[in-house]
Structures are given as C-alpha cells and as structure tokens.
Design an enzyme around this catalytic site. Structure first.
Site, PDB file in Angstrom:
ATOM      1  N   ASP A 146      -2.957  52.673 -13.970  1.00 20.33           N
ATOM      2  CA  ASP A 146      -3.569  51.638 -13.129  1.00 20.33           C
ATOM      3  C   ASP A 146      -2.434  50.803 -12.540  1.00 20.33           C
ATOM      4  O   ASP A 146      -1.658  50.211 -13.289  1.00 20.33           O
ATOM      5  CB  ASP A 146      -4.476  50.775 -14.024  1.00 20.33           C
ATOM      6  N   ILE A 147      -2.337  50.768 -11.241  1.00 18.61           N
ATOM      7  CA  ILE A 147      -1.199  50.088 -10.605  1.00 18.61           C
ATOM      8  C   ILE A 147      -1.159  48.603 -10.957  1.00 18.61           C
ATOM      9  O   ILE A 147      -0.082  48.001 -11.007  1.00 18.61           O
ATOM     10  CB  ILE A 147      -1.196  50.316  -9.085  1.00 18.61           C
ATOM     11  N   GLY A 173     -11.318  49.930  -4.042  1.00 22.19           N
ATOM     12  CA  GLY A 173     -10.189  50.733  -4.532  1.00 22.19           C
ATOM     13  C   GLY A 173      -9.019  49.922  -5.063  1.00 22.19           C
ATOM     14  O   GLY A 173      -9.188  48.939  -5.794  1.00 22.19           O
ATOM     15  N   ASP A 204      -7.099  47.948  -3.425  1.00 23.94           N
ATOM     16  CA  ASP A 204      -7.152  46.598  -2.828  1.00 23.94           C
ATOM     17  C   ASP A 204      -7.994  45.672  -3.709  1.00 23.94           C
ATOM     18  O   ASP A 204      -7.582  44.575  -4.100  1.00 23.94           O
ATOM     19  CB  ASP A 204      -7.772  46.727  -1.425  1.00 23.94           C
TER      20      ASP A 204
HETATM   21  N1  APR Z   1      -4.396  52.051  -9.607  1.00 21.21           N
HETATM   22  C1  APR Z   1      -3.842  53.135  -8.991  1.00 21.21           C
HETATM   23  N2  APR Z   1      -4.490  53.895  -8.080  1.00 21.21           N
HETATM   24  C2  APR Z   1      -5.771  53.547  -7.779  1.00 21.21           C
HETATM   25  C3  APR Z   1      -6.419  52.430  -8.369  1.00 21.21           C
HETATM   26  C4  APR Z   1      -5.673  51.670  -9.320  1.00 21.21           C
HETATM   27  N3  APR Z   1      -6.188  50.597  -9.931  1.00 21.21           N
HETATM   28  N4  APR Z   1      -7.685  52.342  -7.848  1.00 21.21           N
HETATM   29  C5  APR Z   1      -7.819  53.375  -6.983  1.00 21.21           C
HETATM   30  N5  APR Z   1      -6.676  54.104  -6.940  1.00 21.21           N
HETATM   31  C6  APR Z   1      -6.380  55.293  -6.145  1.00 21.21           C
HETATM   32  C7  APR Z   1      -7.552  56.054  -5.593  1.00 21.21           C
HETATM   33  O1  APR Z   1      -8.061  56.949  -6.575  1.00 21.21           O
HETATM   34  C8  APR Z   1      -6.899  56.800  -4.436  1.00 21.21           C
HETATM   35  O2  APR Z   1      -6.265  57.961  -4.920  1.00 21.21           O
HETATM   36  O3  APR Z   1      -5.651  54.870  -4.998  1.00 21.21           O
HETATM   37  C9  APR Z   1      -5.788  55.853  -3.973  1.00 21.21           C
HETATM   38  C10 APR Z   1      -6.073  55.128  -2.661  1.00 21.21           C
HETATM   39  O4  APR Z   1      -7.451  54.839  -2.590  1.00 21.21           O
HETATM   40  P1  APR Z   1      -8.015  53.522  -1.858  1.00 21.21           P
HETATM   41  O5  APR Z   1      -7.798  52.357  -2.721  1.00 21.21           O
HETATM   42  O6  APR Z   1      -9.390  53.847  -1.394  1.00 21.21           O
HETATM   43  O7  APR Z   1      -7.044  53.318  -0.585  1.00 21.21           O
HETATM   44  P2  APR Z   1      -7.073  53.993   0.853  1.00 21.21           P
HETATM   45  O8  APR Z   1      -7.547  55.386   0.836  1.00 21.21           O
HETATM   46  O9  APR Z   1      -5.692  53.685   1.409  1.00 21.21           O
HETATM   47  O10 APR Z   1      -8.168  53.136   1.640  1.00 21.21           O
HETATM   48  C11 APR Z   1      -7.870  51.795   1.947  1.00 21.21           C
HETATM   49  O11 APR Z   1      -9.969  51.039   1.118  1.00 21.21           O
HETATM   50  O12 APR Z   1     -10.186  49.517  -0.570  1.00 21.21           O
HETATM   51  C12 APR Z   1     -10.214  49.669   0.788  1.00 21.21           C
HETATM   52  O13 APR Z   1      -9.491  47.550   1.630  1.00 21.21           O
HETATM   53  C13 APR Z   1      -9.095  48.898   1.443  1.00 21.21           C
HETATM   54  O14 APR Z   1      -9.943  49.292   3.633  1.00 21.21           O
HETATM   55  C14 APR Z   1      -8.940  49.673   2.719  1.00 21.21           C
HETATM   56  C15 APR Z   1      -9.162  51.110   2.284  1.00 21.21           C
END
Ligand code: APR
Length: 183
Positions: free
Chosen positions: A16-17, A38, A40
C-alpha cells in the site's frame, strides 16, 4: 525484485503506497487535484486534510494540473514528507499520445523530486486503474523512463514501485527483466 542503476536502488514491492517510508510518494491524481478514488482516495484519507488544502492552494494559484505534469504538497499525516501529485493519461486506445504522456508523468515527478533534493520516491502504477492503460505497456514505459532518468541524472538512493496486487507486481517484474536486459 531490485536492480542497481548507478548508485540508485530501483525496486518493486507489493503493498500500500500510503504505508511507504520513502521521503516522497507519488499520487495518481486527476487534473482537478481535489481527490478521487484508488490511490488518490487512499492518499488523501491517510494523509489528512492538509494535503487537500495545499492542493486547493495550488489550484487557486496555477489552475488544473495538465496530464503528464506534476505538483508537490506536504505528506500530511503520512510517513512520507511529501506527496508528488501527477496526472497520468486516460487510455483511449493508444492514438491519443498516451504513451508520451505517461512517460512525462514519471519524468516530471522525478524532476520535481530532484529539485526538492528528495532521495527516495515511491510510485504507484500510474494510469493502470481507473484510467485503463494496459499494464504490460504501462510497466515498460514506467520502468524505462525511470531507469533512463536515473542513468542520466543520478541523485536518488531508492526509487521503488509499490504494486497493490500480486498480478501487478508480476507484470512489473516481467517488464523490469525486459527493460534491464536492454542496457
Ligand atoms: N497503494 C498502491 N497502489 C494502489 C493503491 C494503494 N493504496 N490503491 C490502488 N492502487 C493501484 C490500483 O490497483 C492500480 O493498479 O494503483 C493503480 C492506479 O489505479 P488508480 O488509483 O485508479 O489510478 P489511475 O488509473 O491513474 O486513475 C486515476 O482515478 O482515483 C482516481 O482521482 C483519480 O481521477 C483519477 C484516476
């Protein structure tokens, strides 16, 4: 899995980042910079309101964050001191300059980290969730961009990718083997 690129450790971890102890973690944000789901959502939840406050200040000063660009805020309640918010491209099939924009997101995040004298950075897999970028291609772009930047600029102790799932980790391991065998 990890490789040495000059004096930098480039490594892949599953986790988890928001729990990472690197000086900066990178957020997969949207251009509005006001939060989302996600990564964010997780970063804003774990980091607390100070991060959103600084994002709003940035919005007020310079407007939305264009795709491929990056901004930096405090890490708030996170272990990390900073959050670098970058905006990856939404995947529309690959004819919309998505590959270049994803490259830019990683490169501009590292440029910002370097400017701040940050020596350790954690990246998520940008654009491969809600933005639907195919992870095989995204992983190759991510790793080759980061490796090239470190090769040219040096200056980092650790740059790591924090993959949420075992499947994503495997994809990045495959990509790192490919990228690392080229040079
Ligand atoms: N730690 C690490 N990786 C994570 C975590 C976490 N806590 N949560 C999710 N991920 C992974 C997801 O499984 C995916 O592989 O991060 C990757 C990116 O997923 P998203 O968060 O959906 O990002 P993205 O595809 O770039 O979409 C961005 O989504 O949340 C919204 O506001 C954000 O509009 C933007 C869009």
């Amino acid at each position: 899995m990890k490789v040495n690129v000059n004096e930098t450790i480039l490594r892949l971890v599953q986790g988890d980042i928001t729990q990472q102890e690197t000086t900066a973690i990178v957020n997969a944000a949207n251009s509005g910079l006001l939060g989302g789901g996600g990564v964010d959502g997780a970063i804003h939840r774990a980091g607390g309101p100070q991060i959103l406050k600084e994002c709003k200040d940035i919005r007020a000063r310079q407007g939305k964050c264009p795709t491929g660009e990056a901004v930096i805020t405090t890490g708030g309640n996170l272990k990390a001191d900073y959050v670098i918010h970058t905006v990856g491209p939404v995947w529309f099939g690959g004819t919309n300059n998505e590959e270049e924009l994803l490259h830019n997101a990683y490169q501009n995040s590292l440029k910002l980290a370097q400017k701040k004298g940050i020596k350790s950075v954690s990246f998520p897999s940008i654009s491969t969730g809600a933005y639907r970028f195919p992870i095989e291609r995204a992983a190759r772009i991510a790793l080759s961009t980061v490796k090239e930047f470190i090769n040219i600029n040096g200056g980092f102790e650790v740059v790591q990718f924090v993959l949420f799932s075992q499947g994503d980790l495997k994809q990045y391991e495959n990509a790192l083997q490919e990228v690392d065998s080229f040079n």
